[in-house]
Design an enzyme around this catalytic site. Sequence first.
Site, PDB file in Angstrom:
ATOM      1  N   GLU A  32       9.249  12.943   7.240  1.00 35.07           N
ATOM      2  CA  GLU A  32       9.642  12.260   8.469  1.00 35.07           C
ATOM      3  C   GLU A  32      10.457  13.241   9.302  1.00 35.07           C
ATOM      4  O   GLU A  32      11.452  13.759   8.853  1.00 35.07           O
ATOM      5  CB  GLU A  32      10.495  11.023   8.092  1.00 35.07           C
ATOM      6  CG  GLU A  32      10.178   9.806   8.912  1.00 35.07           C
ATOM      7  CD  GLU A  32      10.456   9.991  10.389  1.00 35.07           C
ATOM      8  OE1 GLU A  32       9.491  10.260  11.128  1.00 35.07           O
ATOM      9  OE2 GLU A  32      11.606   9.863  10.792  1.00 35.07           O
ATOM     10  N   SER A  39       4.339  -2.904  -1.765  1.00 33.65           N
ATOM     11  CA  SER A  39       5.050  -4.184  -1.832  1.00 33.65           C
ATOM     12  C   SER A  39       4.299  -5.198  -2.697  1.00 33.65           C
ATOM     13  O   SER A  39       3.074  -5.146  -2.812  1.00 33.65           O
ATOM     14  CB  SER A  39       5.198  -4.780  -0.430  1.00 33.65           C
ATOM     15  OG  SER A  39       5.965  -3.936   0.386  1.00 33.65           O
ATOM     16  N   SER A  65      -2.112  -3.144   4.848  1.00 35.39           N
ATOM     17  CA  SER A  65      -2.878  -3.014   6.087  1.00 35.39           C
ATOM     18  C   SER A  65      -4.183  -2.272   5.816  1.00 35.39           C
ATOM     19  O   SER A  65      -4.210  -1.370   4.985  1.00 35.39           O
ATOM     20  CB  SER A  65      -2.082  -2.224   7.121  1.00 35.39           C
ATOM     21  OG  SER A  65      -0.846  -2.831   7.346  1.00 35.39           O
ATOM     22  N   GLN A 119      -2.092   1.100   1.510  1.00 35.60           N
ATOM     23  CA  GLN A 119      -0.885   1.267   0.699  1.00 35.60           C
ATOM     24  C   GLN A 119      -0.636   0.041  -0.176  1.00 35.60           C
ATOM     25  O   GLN A 119      -0.532  -1.064   0.346  1.00 35.60           O
ATOM     26  CB  GLN A 119       0.308   1.487   1.628  1.00 35.60           C
ATOM     27  CG  GLN A 119       1.558   1.945   0.914  1.00 35.60           C
ATOM     28  CD  GLN A 119       2.686   2.238   1.882  1.00 35.60           C
ATOM     29  OE1 GLN A 119       3.225   1.316   2.476  1.00 35.60           O
ATOM     30  NE2 GLN A 119       3.023   3.498   2.037  1.00 35.60           N
ATOM     31  N   GLY A 120      -0.554   0.260  -1.471  1.00 38.32           N
ATOM     32  CA  GLY A 120      -0.259  -0.831  -2.407  1.00 38.32           C
ATOM     33  C   GLY A 120       1.126  -0.645  -2.999  1.00 38.32           C
ATOM     34  O   GLY A 120       1.265  -0.231  -4.146  1.00 38.32           O
TER      35      GLY A 120
END
Lengths: 292, 382
Positions: free
Chosen positions: B246, B131, B163, B128-129
């Site tokens: 979610e 932040s 991560s 995931q890019g």
Amino acid sequence: MEFRLTEDQHSLQRALRQVVTDRQPSWQELTEVGLFQLRVPEPEGGLGLGLPEAVLAFEEAGRAVLAGPLVGTEVAAAVLGLDGRAEVVRVPARGPVLVPELPTLDHVLLLHPDDSLAVLPAAAVDAAPAAAVDPDRPLWRLDGTPPPGERTPETRRVAADATLLTAALQVGLASRTVAEAVAYARTREQFGQPIGAFQAVQHLCADMLARAELARVAVYAAAVSGDEVEIAGAKLLADDAAVHGARDCLQVHGGMGFTWEARVHRLLKRAWAWEQAGADRERCLESLATRL
Amino acid sequence: MQLSDTTEEADFRRRLREWLGKTLPELPAAPDPSDWPGRRAFDTAWQRRLFDAGYAGIHWPVDAGGRGATPSEHLIFLEETELAGAPYVGANFVGLLHAGPTIATEGTPEQRARFLPPVLRGEEIWCQGFSEPGAGSDLAALRTRAVRDGDAYVVTGSKIWTSHAEVADWCELLVRTDPDAPKHRGITWLAMPMDAPGVTVRPLKTLAGTTEFAELFLDEVRIPVANRLGAENDGWRVTMVTLSFERGTAFASETVACQREVRELARVARANGAWEDLELRRELATLAAEFAALWRLVQWNVSEAAANGVPGAGGSVFKLRFSEARQRLYDVAARVVGGEALLEGAWSAQRLQGLSYTIAAGTSQIQRNIVAQRILGLPRGR
């Protein structure tokens, strides 16, 4: 698994909230809506509902900070089949044995530390009035040695149910503290804006809600499982939500919170009283530790 | 209010338990945490086993190749795999729980066909890019620039806290395509191949001494326009729809794990004498009550999500209480094990890792803002 209120439970909650919160009902009215007969079997004139419904009802009673021997009267009817006003009184590890509202009671259900139970006619209880901190919950101090009791499966149920229903009162009270704090924080202005716009106040309120919501599901789940240790855990969290919530509510009210007329003190004083009713903190913690 | 399984749920649980009982003994030993290629191989092999058994993408819709399980079944899956000691989702996390569901909802048929099957089969890893060094809690302030050049975007900037970047094939990337628009309206979602020229991965060593994250440096990376999900400048909405996936199951496995850790600590305390310390014993009892209640809150949120489609207010309340209780658990653990807490080991590793829980996935302060403003309706400050 469907761990949420059923449509019937929602209706019960709405109906009780109308009766209990919107106007301060008399004892007669509480009896008429069936607050004390919820769990009594239908053939015996009750509503034949379960512990989860009783918990929902007592949550509303707690939200309204109702006075009177609520828990004992319900438990005496549901578990012991006793009519009349009753209160469950625990003999504490230290300090005096205190009986709330003694002259109005028919029965005193005296629980010893080993969960043995003495069912006493209230008129025969030797006690003297004592000046209570909570103005809406007068107390009598028991004289002499508390009479011994008996242990049966029913007496354990009395102990567990009284703890759970008191926890339900505390959950309602905790929600009330959140509502009162938020309402005040939205209207009270300082430095040109509502104090509720300051993050320091917002975070206080957010923590109050988080404690109340966690305690609520803990109490609901303990009502479904009926497990004694889960009940102890739920009471521990509910006491914290109510006492800590009332303290924070008072803080949000600032100087007004310290006055008699603002009535915030009544929430805190009742939370303190209910904290000692049913199983207190020490008892809950030891019960939890035993299972670990 | 019902806590027990329905007949179908009990059946699902029993079959899963049987499968886990049969499958877990066949797994190789877990690799060393510093062995990234080994971790990728281990995690993807586990995902492949789940796929072959019909448990891949358990909560994904059937038309996206998932099992379409109910939220209750998803929760049973998380509970049973944790109780059985099955591997965690690991490197498959972003693909299965974020990028995949986003593509399933917002992707074209071609994009769904290209990207989803390899995630389910454990063939491709996503990172995931989102932040950036200057865009943390205020994610929409991100500045990584994408400029259109023919059929590609040319992307320059940097990302952080990524991560599994070392082993990822794809990155779900948020870029700024319109620097003049209000900050939420100039963002675009792109699928970036991690082997594209101009992508540099620099591992970031955490205070625990591990390299769980990386920084990404992007220098004129060309990404085909065909890799854009949704419209240009609509990336914020595209990203937020995933939140609707979610179902109250976040941190469910961890809640089960924490209950086990409290019992384990009580066992350690009884063995080493710490149990005789009244204060410690009561701390453990309090933690037991809190994690039991947190598990009930998970069950409540999942049930609400199953009925209403969204978990409601419960998510932020849960995250707030869970992350703080978990940090306290490892502080209590340090007192139970005494001097061992100053030596490298399982409990000290947990304690160090735990320091991130009130920061990652929304700091506790942001969670409190959300609770106060969105649930309690308190006004925003000036």
